[in-house]
Design an enzyme around this catalytic site. Structure first.
Site, mmCIF file in Angstrom:
data_model
loop_
_atom_site.group_PDB
_atom_site.id
_atom_site.type_symbol
_atom_site.label_atom_id
_atom_site.label_comp_id
_atom_site.label_asym_id
_atom_site.label_seq_id
_atom_site.Cartn_x
_atom_site.Cartn_y
_atom_site.Cartn_z
ATOM 1 N N ASP A 82 0.878 -1.198 0.092
ATOM 2 C CA ASP A 82 0.005 -0.202 -0.136
ATOM 3 C C ASP A 82 0.765 1.338 0.008
ATOM 4 O OD1 ASP A 82 -2.366 1.234 0.251
ATOM 5 O OD2 ASP A 82 -2.417 1.113 2.377
ATOM 6 N N GLU A 134 -2.362 6.217 -7.996
ATOM 7 C CA GLU A 134 -3.263 7.321 -7.154
ATOM 8 C C GLU A 134 -3.376 8.539 -8.215
ATOM 9 O OE1 GLU A 134 -3.224 7.611 -3.102
ATOM 10 O OE2 GLU A 134 -3.616 9.910 -3.279
ATOM 11 N N HIS A 177 -7.859 9.560 5.228
ATOM 12 C CA HIS A 177 -7.364 8.715 6.147
ATOM 13 C C HIS A 177 -7.531 9.132 7.424
ATOM 14 C CE1 HIS A 177 -4.452 7.449 2.520
ATOM 15 N NE2 HIS A 177 -5.082 6.418 2.699
ATOM 16 N N HIS A 205 -9.843 4.711 -0.464
ATOM 17 C CA HIS A 205 -8.925 4.640 0.558
ATOM 18 C C HIS A 205 -9.710 5.328 1.819
ATOM 19 C CE1 HIS A 205 -4.817 3.792 -1.031
ATOM 20 N NE2 HIS A 205 -5.714 3.623 -2.242
ATOM 21 N N GLY A 207 -11.504 3.705 4.174
ATOM 22 C CA GLY A 207 -12.756 3.010 4.485
ATOM 23 C C GLY A 207 -13.236 3.346 5.922
HETATM 24 P P1 13P Z 1 -8.253 3.992 7.166
HETATM 25 O O1 13P Z 1 -7.035 3.702 7.802
HETATM 26 O O2 13P Z 1 -8.724 5.284 7.228
HETATM 27 O O3 13P Z 1 -9.213 2.964 7.453
HETATM 28 O O4 13P Z 1 -7.673 3.967 5.576
HETATM 29 C C1 13P Z 1 -6.716 2.931 5.146
HETATM 30 C C2 13P Z 1 -6.277 3.306 3.976
HETATM 31 O O5 13P Z 1 -6.812 3.829 3.131
HETATM 32 C C3 13P Z 1 -4.912 2.628 3.674
HETATM 33 O O6 13P Z 1 -4.518 3.103 2.362
#
Ligand code: 13P
Length: 281
Positions: A82, A134, A177, A205, A207
């Site tokens: 990621d 992205e 995030h 991203h 979520g």
């Molecule tokens: P969250 O930590 O806000 O759930 O997002 C995770 C993310 O998008 C990792 O790339």
């Protein structure tokens, strides 16, 4: 069974669902993701954000375990890097056997983002791996309110995907995030336009903190991968706090690990069920 992002997204597309992509930072996290996915009989993505979490565990250590556990899993699992932001880290992940990498050049000018992403696509292709990239900037958690990034433009996205040959596009449409400080207001129409103009799956991203209804709308608009981490980590922390507060005798580290894992399994199963969008396997 270890599979690529492209293959797992094809499954998601055929089922009109999104695949959960859970960030892991420990062995407990990996065990919880695999157990949740197996209990729900649903494909899943195990991902590691070295840029954010490399300080907790080295890529080489967690990466080997991720690949091994994915390989042995009863459900299809993609192992993904990621927010890879440099070529060395991406190559290290591919050498470990990751079946997918993200190149995040979102902070760069468009032409540089295109050139670098194109290079990572060719590198990933050599390994038979997939690539996510992205365009637009993801929001971040602020002190008092959500800090929104630049939303992804559907026409620029079309150009970007055409020039880079990526398999999935991380798009900015109102998520951030971390913990939301105010109610997220997502631009669903934008997701639809990006999906339409690019012809490839859209990645959400940030979520954590999105309502079930909004998740379903996003999936109906073309989101096929949902990144989720912060709330699983927070709920697991809450569970440990509760356990500690309700225990009068000794507290052993293995009991803390079990408490973390049980909490994460529950969070992951709940998320997987929503992202399945009423589909069964
Ligand atoms: P969250 O930590 O806000 O759930 O997002 C995770 C993310 O998008 C990792 O790339």
């Amino acid at each position: 069974m270890l599979i690529t992002l492209k293959n797992i997204l094809d499954i998601a597309e055929s089922k009109n669902m999104a695949v959960a992509a859970f960030n892991v930072t420990s062995l407990e996290g990996i065990l919880a993701v695999i157990e949740a996915a197996q209990e729900e009989d649903t494909p899943v993505i195990l991902q590691f954000a070295n840029i954010a979490h490399g300080k907790y565990i080295p890529l080489e250590t967690i990466g080997k375990v991720m690949v091994m556990m994915a390989d042995e899993s009863k459900v299809p699992v993609c192992v993904h890097l990621d927010h890879g932001d440099n070529f060395d880290e991406i190559k290290r992940a591919l050498d470990l056997g990751f079946t997918s990498v993200m190149y995040d050049g979102s902070a760069l000018p468009f032409s540089e983002n295109v050139a670098n992403t194109r290079y990572v696509t060719s590198l990933a292709n050599e390994y038979g791996a997939s690539i996510e990239a992205e365009l637009g900037a993801m929001g971040a958690e602020g002190d008092n309110e959500n800090i929104l990034g630049e939303y992804t433009d559907p026409e620029a996205a079309k150009l970007f995907v055409g020039e880079t040959g990526i398999d999935a596009l991380a798009a900015s449409f109102g998520t951030v995030h971390g913990i939301y400080k105010s109610e997220p207001k997502l631009d669903f129409e934008r997701i639809e336009k990006i999906r339409e103009s690019t012809g490839i799956p859209v990645v959400m991203h940030g979520g954590s903190g999105i309502s079930d209804a909004d998740f379903r709308k996003c999936i109906d608009c073309g989101v096929r991968k949902i990144n989720f981490y912060t709330y699983a980590a927070k709920y697991a922390g809450d569970a440990v706090r509760q356990m500690v507060e309700s225990t009068s005798g000794n507290i052993y580290s293995h009991d803390i690990l079990v408490s973390l894992r049980q909490s994460m399994i529950k969070t992951y199963k709940d998320a997987i069920r929503i992202f399945k969008n009423r589909q069964s396997f």
